[in-house]
Design a protein around this motif. Structure first.
Motif, PDB file in Angstrom:
ATOM      1  N   GLU A   1       0.835  -1.203   0.000  1.00  0.00           N
ATOM      2  CA  GLU A   1       0.000   0.000   0.000  1.00  0.00           C
ATOM      3  C   GLU A   1       0.873   1.258   0.000  1.00  0.00           C
ATOM      4  O   GLU A   1       0.622   2.205  -0.765  1.00  0.00           O
ATOM      5  N   ALA A   2       1.902   1.274   0.843  1.00  0.00           N
ATOM      6  CA  ALA A   2       2.781   2.435   0.918  1.00  0.00           C
ATOM      7  C   ALA A   2       3.516   2.655  -0.400  1.00  0.00           C
ATOM      8  O   ALA A   2       3.692   3.797  -0.852  1.00  0.00           O
ATOM      9  N   TYR A   3       3.940   1.566  -1.036  1.00  0.00           N
ATOM     10  CA  TYR A   3       4.616   1.686  -2.328  1.00  0.00           C
ATOM     11  C   TYR A   3       3.676   2.277  -3.371  1.00  0.00           C
ATOM     12  O   TYR A   3       4.054   3.193  -4.125  1.00  0.00           O
ATOM     13  N   ALA A   4       2.449   1.734  -3.440  1.00  0.00           N
ATOM     14  CA  ALA A   4       1.496   2.220  -4.430  1.00  0.00           C
ATOM     15  C   ALA A   4       1.185   3.699  -4.213  1.00  0.00           C
ATOM     16  O   ALA A   4       1.096   4.479  -5.172  1.00  0.00           O
ATOM     17  N   LYS A   5       1.026   4.106  -2.965  1.00  0.00           N
ATOM     18  CA  LYS A   5       0.729   5.505  -2.680  1.00  0.00           C
ATOM     19  C   LYS A   5       1.879   6.407  -3.115  1.00  0.00           C
ATOM     20  O   LYS A   5       1.659   7.531  -3.603  1.00  0.00           O
TER      21      LYS A   5
ATOM     22  N   ASP B   1      -5.795   8.065  -5.789  1.00  0.00           N
ATOM     23  CA  ASP B   1      -7.042   8.528  -5.182  1.00  0.00           C
ATOM     24  C   ASP B   1      -8.226   7.685  -5.643  1.00  0.00           C
ATOM     25  O   ASP B   1      -9.129   7.391  -4.846  1.00  0.00           O
ATOM     26  N   TYR B   2      -8.220   7.289  -6.908  1.00  0.00           N
ATOM     27  CA  TYR B   2      -9.320   6.455  -7.397  1.00  0.00           C
ATOM     28  C   TYR B   2      -9.332   5.107  -6.686  1.00  0.00           C
ATOM     29  O   TYR B   2     -10.382   4.642  -6.228  1.00  0.00           O
ATOM     30  N   PHE B   3      -8.178   4.465  -6.578  1.00  0.00           N
ATOM     31  CA  PHE B   3      -8.115   3.145  -5.948  1.00  0.00           C
ATOM     32  C   PHE B   3      -8.361   3.221  -4.444  1.00  0.00           C
ATOM     33  O   PHE B   3      -9.001   2.342  -3.860  1.00  0.00           O
ATOM     34  N   ALA B   4      -7.852   4.261  -3.798  1.00  0.00           N
ATOM     35  CA  ALA B   4      -7.872   4.318  -2.334  1.00  0.00           C
ATOM     36  C   ALA B   4      -9.202   4.781  -1.766  1.00  0.00           C
ATOM     37  O   ALA B   4      -9.587   4.379  -0.672  1.00  0.00           O
TER      38      ALA B   4
ATOM     39  N   ALA C   1      -4.876  -6.245  -4.113  1.00  0.00           N
ATOM     40  CA  ALA C   1      -4.485  -6.771  -5.422  1.00  0.00           C
ATOM     41  C   ALA C   1      -3.948  -5.657  -6.311  1.00  0.00           C
ATOM     42  O   ALA C   1      -2.956  -5.833  -7.035  1.00  0.00           O
ATOM     43  N   LEU C   2      -4.576  -4.498  -6.252  1.00  0.00           N
ATOM     44  CA  LEU C   2      -4.121  -3.355  -7.043  1.00  0.00           C
ATOM     45  C   LEU C   2      -2.764  -2.854  -6.567  1.00  0.00           C
ATOM     46  O   LEU C   2      -1.917  -2.453  -7.367  1.00  0.00           O
TER      47      LEU C   2
END
Length: 283
Positions: A10-14, A23-26, A235-236
């Protein structure tokens, strides 16, 4: 940086996804209350572990609708995977097949059903359907999925209107020009799970998604009567990290954590999991 838990992904994706995609995914709708409560609800469930049990051999396999999967975690339907990784849903399908689990493809995929099917032949795939006013278009989608070997149909029943996603409104969210919703061309919270399981009385299998972040969350959901859980945002995050390889990493971590949680709870097989393992109260 070693990726040791789902929050690392999660931290990497952010950090690395474009803000509009993150913002769309979170985000969720309005105050994001349901999103946040789905996560917090698992923290209110505590285990009653059984000691002195033989857990030297573990069996974490299960079956959903008659198909065996490697462990009771599948991939929930989410849209626009190409925002996370160039190959989009094709990578998701390949990762699910590699990990021997189920992938539910979304109506709002950025790859066609044909591309998803060709990317992972032989994989266990279901198709999530939004029923549109144009019933003929919905029927054609279902027929395409059936012809391509999708084995289950997942109907979204809780969205008569689209929620107000504030971050998307602020960002003016639109898919980039090179991306399209290909298949339209031409949650339970854990708090509700017990009531749903009681209501269906064993007549159907019950699945749950939303808020799963650890292997112990998977065990809690199964203890309260779910047959399988499905992950969406994690997954995202895995896709954003390294595509299908990153998603496999996410699934392996959940698999290892689930196996460990089962062992510490005194369960050697999925069939031994039951409500006796948890203390549960609604707040």
């Amino acid at each position: 940086m070693a990726m040791v838990c789902l929050s690392d992904f999660e931290a990497y994706a952010k950090k690395y996804l474009p803000k509009i995609a993150w913002d769309y995914f979170a985000a969720g709708a309005d105050d994001c209350t349901t999103r946040d409560e789905n996560i917090l609800a698992y923290k209110r469930i505590h285990f009653r572990p059984r000691m002195l049990r033989d857990v030297s051999v573990m069996d974490i396999r299960t079956k959903i609708l008659g198909s065996e999967i490697s462990f009771p975690v599948g991939i929930a339907p989410t849209g626009f995977h190409q925002l996370a990784w160039p190959d989009g849903e094709k990578s998701t399908a390949r990762a699910a097949r590699a990990m021997d689990t189920c992938y539910i493809a979304s109506t709002y995929s950025t790859c066609t059903l044909e591309e998803i099917s060709a990317a992972a032949p032989g994989g266990l795939r279901w198709f999530q359907l939004y029923i549109h006013r144009n019933r003929a278009a919905s029927q054609q989608l279902v027929q395409r999925a059936e012809a391509l070997g999708f084995q289950g149909l997942v109907l979204t029943a809780d969205l008569p209107y689209t929620g107000k996603r504030r971050d998307d409104v602020r960002n003016g969210f639109r898919l980039p020009p090179h991306m399209k919703v290909k298949n339209l061309e031409a949650a339970f919270e854990i708090d509700a799970l017990v009531e749903v399981v009681e209501a269906v009385g064993g007549r159907v299998e019950v699945y749950v998604d939303g808020g799963i972040r650890k292997g112990s969350d998977v065990l809690k959901a199964l203890a309260l009567g779910a047959k399988c859980v499905f992950i969406g945002r994690p997954a995202l995050w895995g896709l954003a990290y390294k595509g299908e390889e990153g998603l496999q990493d996410v699934l392996r971590i959940l698999q290892d954590e689930f196996r460990l949680s089962m062992a510490l709870a005194g369960c050697a097989s999925v069939s031994e999991i039951g409500q006796h393992l948890v203390q549960f109260s609604r707040l």
